[in-house]
Scaffold this motif. Structure first.
Motif, PDB file in Angstrom:
ATOM      1  N   ARG A 128       0.174  19.337   1.231  1.00 48.45           N
ATOM      2  CA  ARG A 128      -1.229  19.120   0.911  1.00 48.45           C
ATOM      3  C   ARG A 128      -1.414  19.291  -0.593  1.00 48.45           C
ATOM      4  O   ARG A 128      -1.013  20.305  -1.176  1.00 48.45           O
ATOM      5  N   VAL A 129      -2.023  18.296  -1.228  1.00 43.22           N
ATOM      6  CA  VAL A 129      -2.151  18.296  -2.683  1.00 43.22           C
ATOM      7  C   VAL A 129      -3.589  17.938  -3.065  1.00 43.22           C
ATOM      8  O   VAL A 129      -4.331  17.354  -2.271  1.00 43.22           O
ATOM      9  N   PRO A 130      -4.010  18.273  -4.289  1.00 40.01           N
ATOM     10  CA  PRO A 130      -5.352  17.895  -4.738  1.00 40.01           C
ATOM     11  C   PRO A 130      -5.494  16.375  -4.790  1.00 40.01           C
ATOM     12  O   PRO A 130      -4.568  15.655  -5.148  1.00 40.01           O
ATOM     13  N   ARG A 165       0.817  -1.202   0.000  1.00 35.59           N
ATOM     14  CA  ARG A 165       0.000   0.000   0.000  1.00 35.59           C
ATOM     15  C   ARG A 165       0.854   1.257   0.000  1.00 35.59           C
ATOM     16  O   ARG A 165       1.886   1.321   0.663  1.00 35.59           O
ATOM     17  N   SER A 166       0.410   2.269  -0.719  1.00 37.72           N
ATOM     18  CA  SER A 166       1.084   3.564  -0.700  1.00 37.72           C
ATOM     19  C   SER A 166       0.157   4.668  -0.196  1.00 37.72           C
ATOM     20  O   SER A 166       0.606   5.788   0.016  1.00 37.72           O
ATOM     21  N   HIS A 167      -1.129   4.340  -0.022  1.00 34.77           N
ATOM     22  CA  HIS A 167      -2.077   5.327   0.504  1.00 34.77           C
ATOM     23  C   HIS A 167      -2.717   4.805   1.786  1.00 34.77           C
ATOM     24  O   HIS A 167      -3.078   3.629   1.880  1.00 34.77           O
ATOM     25  N   TYR A 168      -2.836   5.722   2.759  1.00 32.18           N
ATOM     26  CA  TYR A 168      -3.436   5.379   4.046  1.00 32.18           C
ATOM     27  C   TYR A 168      -4.425   6.466   4.450  1.00 32.18           C
ATOM     28  O   TYR A 168      -4.283   7.633   4.065  1.00 32.18           O
ATOM     29  N   SER A 169      -5.373   6.072   5.245  1.00 23.52           N
ATOM     30  CA  SER A 169      -6.288   7.081   5.793  1.00 23.52           C
ATOM     31  C   SER A 169      -5.510   8.075   6.661  1.00 23.52           C
ATOM     32  O   SER A 169      -5.772   9.278   6.636  1.00 23.52           O
ATOM     33  N   THR A 203       0.757   8.711   0.270  1.00 23.32           N
ATOM     34  CA  THR A 203      -0.298   9.705   0.378  1.00 23.32           C
ATOM     35  C   THR A 203      -1.194   9.315   1.547  1.00 23.32           C
ATOM     36  O   THR A 203      -1.270   8.137   1.935  1.00 23.32           O
ATOM     37  N   ALA A 204      -1.864  10.318   2.108  1.00 18.57           N
ATOM     38  CA  ALA A 204      -2.741  10.076   3.244  1.00 18.57           C
ATOM     39  C   ALA A 204      -3.851  11.106   3.239  1.00 18.57           C
ATOM     40  O   ALA A 204      -3.666  12.240   2.783  1.00 18.57           O
ATOM     41  N   GLU A 252      -8.768  17.347  -1.074  1.00 20.03           N
ATOM     42  CA  GLU A 252      -7.326  17.375  -0.903  1.00 20.03           C
ATOM     43  C   GLU A 252      -6.859  16.233  -0.002  1.00 20.03           C
ATOM     44  O   GLU A 252      -7.594  15.746   0.849  1.00 20.03           O
ATOM     45  N   ARG A 253      -5.613  15.824  -0.224  1.00 23.75           N
ATOM     46  CA  ARG A 253      -4.976  14.827   0.618  1.00 23.75           C
ATOM     47  C   ARG A 253      -3.537  15.280   0.843  1.00 23.75           C
ATOM     48  O   ARG A 253      -3.121  16.341   0.368  1.00 23.75           O
ATOM     49  N   PHE A 254      -2.769  14.486   1.508  1.00 24.78           N
ATOM     50  CA  PHE A 254      -1.384  14.855   1.822  1.00 24.78           C
ATOM     51  C   PHE A 254      -0.412  13.939   1.096  1.00 24.78           C
ATOM     52  O   PHE A 254      -0.596  12.723   1.044  1.00 24.78           O
ATOM     53  N   ASP A 255       0.613  14.559   0.537  1.00 23.51           N
ATOM     54  CA  ASP A 255       1.724  13.821  -0.052  1.00 23.51           C
ATOM     55  C   ASP A 255       2.839  13.777   0.980  1.00 23.51           C
ATOM     56  O   ASP A 255       3.290  14.821   1.479  1.00 23.51           O
ATOM     57  N   VAL A 256       3.268  12.578   1.343  1.00 27.13           N
ATOM     58  CA  VAL A 256       4.305  12.385   2.355  1.00 27.13           C
ATOM     59  C   VAL A 256       5.536  11.800   1.677  1.00 27.13           C
ATOM     60  O   VAL A 256       5.566  10.622   1.318  1.00 27.13           O
TER      61      VAL A 256
END
Length: 443
Positions: free
Chosen positions: A112-114, A8-12, A132-133, A120-124
């Motif tokens: 914070r990105v679209p 996984r690369s995306h999390y809540s 992303t989260a 919007e979500r966050f790029d980490v």
């Protein structure tokens, strides 16, 4: 990049920092079934192993160690765990939480990105790849950069220098006298450690306050707990947010707990000076003439705390030993403003003047002019971005074992509420789509 936990690369939620704060939040998120990832730069709860000296012990009693689902359960609740005991207890907490965590990974940027659907979500970004989260919690604490003044560059090369985070024991230092700069909790306890080992210690003091260890038959922390001091939110403190800048009171839990009285150290041969301000070209240290002011101010705080306990005892009609007032056991005969390094035989200097925060990697408009995050109980003005584990985030215990669980539970609830609201919003938007669009999506 190889992603953990099923690729996984995306999390809540992504939690940055795997100390007691980050793990406490992970516990709360797991209780709510919220998927998340904890990213730790070094190893979980590492600072208790790597940034504490050998004789380090808690300055708060063991009964205040109340992490989520992991309260102190030993046979000495009113004692003070030493370094090895603390780390054993924390190792148990790590095993108890079983956080979905990756270690040895540095978060380099949070932006914070679209996102999908206009949300919007966050790029980490990390040193091993990007995630992303939907929400991000910064739980890396507030002690990042050891403070060492530019004055350190002027000291002769033969003088060994350490920050308090690097100090381990007296044998680590070369033979000769030691200059300890700073008398907060670390400085005063390290100065005592060296003093008890028979080292000649010069202590450059600051404006740190002090408090009694025991008073009127009980631990002072017990009295203050009964007085609900530790439940006071920062919004009700007389200093408001200004209390976050205060230096912690110096006291020790060593050998069962006792006061730290710099005046008594002076009687025993420790040399006390005022605030260190400079170094002359001839190798002479320069100090402000404010040692007496520092000592008097610390004692005034000591007596003021005790007086508040006296009032509480009187108001409740509690039976207790009689009150007392601290009177100085030593007074500076003069204010000394100069000390020659070579003449004093100083071979090492310990900088015990704290840390500064480093949140430059958080790309969000949530910081004040001093680089500290602006928040209400960890909730910032940027939706979905939170802070946890900072001193006085909400109460006195926010940055300690005693209060971080309550703060983590509050943020876990806030995160769940936002997650549910977002899910409801997506469902509402879907219901409003034209029937044809819904059919196409279903197909």
């Amino acid at each position: 990049m190889s992603y953990p936990f099923g690729g996984r690369s995306h999390y809540s939620v992504i939690v940055v920092g795997g100390g007691q704060a980050g793990l406490s939040l992970s516990h709360g998120l797991q209780q709510r079934g919220i998927d998340h990832l904890v990213i730790e730069k070094r190893s979980l709860v590492h600072s208790w192993r790597t940034q504490r000296w050998d004789s380090f012990c808690l300055v708060t009693p063991n009964w205040q160690c109340q992490l989520p689902g992991w309260a102190y359960s030993g046979d000495d609740p009113h004692g003070f765990m030493v370094k090895d005991q603390i780390n054993e207890w924390l190792a148990g907490f790590v095993a108890h939480v079983k956080a979905p965590a990756i270690e040895g990974v540095t978060v380099e940027r949070v932006t914070r990105v679209p996102g999908a659907g206009g949300r919007e979500r966050f790029d980490v970004q990390t040193d091993t790849g990007s995630y992303t989260a939907d929400q991000v919690v910064v739980a890396s604490g507030g002690y990042h950069r050891p403070i060492v003044p530019r004055l350190a560059e002027k000291l002769p090369p033969h003088v060994v220098q350490y920050h308090s985070a690097q100090y381990r024991n007296p044998a680590q230092l070369p033979e000769g006298a030691v200059l300890v700069v700073g008398c907060g909790q670390s400085g005063s306890q390290i100065a005592e450690d060296l003093h008890l080992a028979g080292r000649k210690v010069y202590l450059a003091t600051g404006d740190a306050p002090r408090c009694a260890r025991f008073y009127r038959g009980r631990e002072v922390v017990d009295w203050l707990a009964d007085m609900k001091y530790y439940d006071m939110p920062v919004t009700e403190h007389p200093l408001r947010e200004g209390v976050r800048d205060n230096t912690n009171h110096y006291v020790t839990g060593r050998d069962g707990g006792r006061d730290i009285d710099l005046r008594r150290f002076a009687l025993e041969g420790m040399e006390l000076y005022g605030l260190l301000t400079g170094l002359g070209g001839d190798g002479t240290l320069e100090f402000q003439p404010n040692l007496r002011e520092h000592l008097d101010s610390a004692d005034a705080t000591y007596n003021r705390i005790n007086a508040s306990i006296d009032k509480f005892i009187a108001s409740r009609g509690i039976e207790a030993p009689p009150p007392s007032v601290y009177t100085p056991v030593w007074e500076p005969p003069e204010e000394r403003t100069r000390l020659n390094l070579a003449g004093a035989g100083i071979a090492s200097v310990l900088w015990c003047i704290g840390f500064s925060p480093d949140f430059e990697w958080v790309d969000a408009p949530v910081f004040n002019g001093r680089g500290a995050p602006v928040h209400q109980r960890g909730v910032t003005g940027v939706p979905g971005l939170y802070f946890l584990g900072l001193p006085w985030l909400h109460t006195w215990g926010s940055g300690r074992f005693s209060g971080v669980a309550r703060d983590a539970e509050f943020l876990a609830a806030a995160i769940e509420e936002r997650k549910n609201a977002a899910a409801a919003g997506r469902a509402d938007a879907r219901e409003e789509e034209p029937a044809g669009a819904q059919l196409r999506a279903a197909a």
